[in-house]
Design an enzyme around this catalytic site. Structure first.
Site, short mmCIF file in Angstrom:
data_model
loop_
_atom_site.label_atom_id
_atom_site.label_comp_id
_atom_site.label_asym_id
_atom_site.label_seq_id
_atom_site.Cartn_x
_atom_site.Cartn_y
_atom_site.Cartn_z
N ASP A 63 0.81 -1.22 0.00
CA ASP A 63 0.00 0.00 0.00
C ASP A 63 0.84 1.28 0.00
O ASP A 63 2.06 1.25 0.22
CB ASP A 63 -0.95 0.01 1.22
CG ASP A 63 -0.32 -0.67 2.44
OD1 ASP A 63 0.89 -0.49 2.67
OD2 ASP A 63 -1.04 -1.38 3.15
N ASP A 132 -7.77 -2.79 14.24
CA ASP A 132 -9.15 -3.10 13.83
C ASP A 132 -9.21 -4.34 12.93
O ASP A 132 -10.23 -4.62 12.32
CB ASP A 132 -9.78 -1.90 13.12
CG ASP A 132 -9.04 -1.50 11.84
OD1 ASP A 132 -8.07 -2.18 11.44
OD2 ASP A 132 -9.43 -0.49 11.22
N HIS A 134 -7.38 -4.88 10.15
CA HIS A 134 -7.11 -4.71 8.71
C HIS A 134 -5.81 -5.43 8.32
O HIS A 134 -4.88 -5.57 9.12
CB HIS A 134 -7.08 -3.23 8.29
CG HIS A 134 -5.98 -2.41 8.83
ND1 HIS A 134 -6.17 -1.21 9.48
CD2 HIS A 134 -4.63 -2.59 8.82
CE1 HIS A 134 -5.01 -0.70 9.83
NE2 HIS A 134 -4.05 -1.52 9.44
N GLU A 139 -9.88 -2.10 5.36
CA GLU A 139 -10.51 -1.80 6.65
C GLU A 139 -11.76 -2.66 6.84
O GLU A 139 -12.25 -3.28 5.89
CB GLU A 139 -10.89 -0.31 6.68
CG GLU A 139 -9.68 0.64 6.58
CD GLU A 139 -8.91 0.77 7.89
OE1 GLU A 139 -8.84 -0.21 8.66
OE2 GLU A 139 -8.36 1.86 8.14
C1 F6R Z 1 1.30 -1.52 6.10
C2 F6R Z 1 0.03 -2.24 6.19
C3 F6R Z 1 -0.76 -2.24 7.46
C4 F6R Z 1 0.10 -2.42 8.71
C5 F6R Z 1 -0.78 -2.33 9.96
C6 F6R Z 1 0.03 -2.46 11.23
O1 F6R Z 1 1.88 -1.66 4.82
O2 F6R Z 1 -0.38 -2.79 5.22
O3 F6R Z 1 -1.73 -3.26 7.40
O4 F6R Z 1 0.73 -3.67 8.65
O5 F6R Z 1 -1.46 -1.11 9.95
O6 F6R Z 1 0.90 -1.37 11.33
P1 F6R Z 1 2.06 -1.35 12.44
O7 F6R Z 1 3.01 -2.41 12.07
O8 F6R Z 1 2.65 0.02 12.32
O9 F6R Z 1 1.38 -1.60 13.75
#
Ligand code: F6R
Length: 256
Positions: A63, A132, A134, A139
């Site tokens: 992403d 959450d 994701h 989401e």
């Molecule tokens: C990032 C991504 C997100 C993160 C998630 C956890 O490329 O796709 O799904 O893996 O938001 O983020 P952290 O590791 O910062 O807690």
């Protein structure tokens, strides 16, 4: 799903690095799906130390924020090059990170999917998980069959991601993200989760129902998904004794 619980993020990242290293040694032209965020940082550091040959490896990131110039420190382009890609011998032409500045987003997303297909599909997808539930930035309520597309972030995710920005109001509202259908086509999945703020999402993902309200729960349908957790992220799981026993009693040929 295989659940691997380690004492701390350092040990868990060591195991994740061994999975990636094993794949690259077996398949030097592997295609990897990569994640950003705090969670995979130790994994990337360990992979840099491993001194693997990345010259034939292809990567696709999950992403990118829409509207952030790639040079901004908070962009996932900056994150990936600064924390990982500049430190390995990967060919720039083999690196794919969604372009958050394109004019025609649907066309870009279609082409991103085509590029993944043309590369032969993703061998191993590294994932983190949002509080959450994701994966990528799919989401809650995302279609479990979704493909790469633009997606609005929830307020909760914008709040969680604010630590990388000066304040929450600067976190973009939109991202381009691989879809859940895209992620599910990876041949193997390696999801990392550390810390007690991930424990609810982890328990719902492993032991809860499959529901679009907790997108990661779809991984229950994946034939080769591993979750590598630290103790804190595993704290709300009910069957930890069983998961630990399974991991500790693997036959030698299954060990990394
Ligand atoms: C990032 C991504 C997100 C993160 C998630 C956890 O490329 O796709 O799904 O893996 O938001 O983020 P952290 O590791 O910062 O807690």
């Amino acid at each position: 799903m295989e659940i691997i619980i380690q004492a701390n993020p350092e040990a868990a990242s060591g195991i994740a690095a061994r999975f990636v290293a094993r794949l690259l040694r077996a398949k030097p032209d592997a295609v990897l799906g990569l994640a950003t965020g705090s969670t995979p940082l130790r994994l990337y550091r360990k992979l840099v130390q491993e001194k693997l040959d990345w010259s034939r490896v292809t990567t696709f990131n999950l992403d990118e924020y829409v509207g952030l110039e790639p040079g901004r420190p908070q962009s996932y382009h900056s994150f990936m090059w600064g924390n990982f890609l500049h430190h390995i011998n990967i060919a720039k032409k083999n690196v794919h990170i969604p372009d958050g500045q394109v004019q025609d987003i649907p066309d870009f997303c279609r082409r991103y999917e085509e590029q993944i297909r043309a590369a032969g599909g993703i061998d191993l997808q590294v994932l983190g998980i949002g509080t959450d539930g994701h994966i990528g930035f799919n989401e809650p309520a995302s279609s479990l069959a979704s493909r790469t597309r633009i997606k609005p972030l929830t307020n909760r995710t914008r709040r969680d991601n604010a630590l990388f920005f000066e304040n929450e109001s600067q976190v973009p509202h939109h991202v381009i993200t691989m879809g859940i259908g895209t992620i599910m086509e990876a041949r193997e999945i390696l999801l990392l989760a550390f810390g007690k703020n991930k424990s609810g999402a982890v328990a719902r993902t492993v032991e809860g129902p499959i529901t679009a309200m907790n997108p990661a729960s779809v991984l229950q349908m994946h034939p080769a998904a591993k979750m590598v957790l630290d103790k804190a992220a595993a704290a709300k799981l009910k069957k930890t004794a069983y998961y630990r026993w399974v991991y500790e009693n693997k036959p030698d040929w299954q060990k990394v």
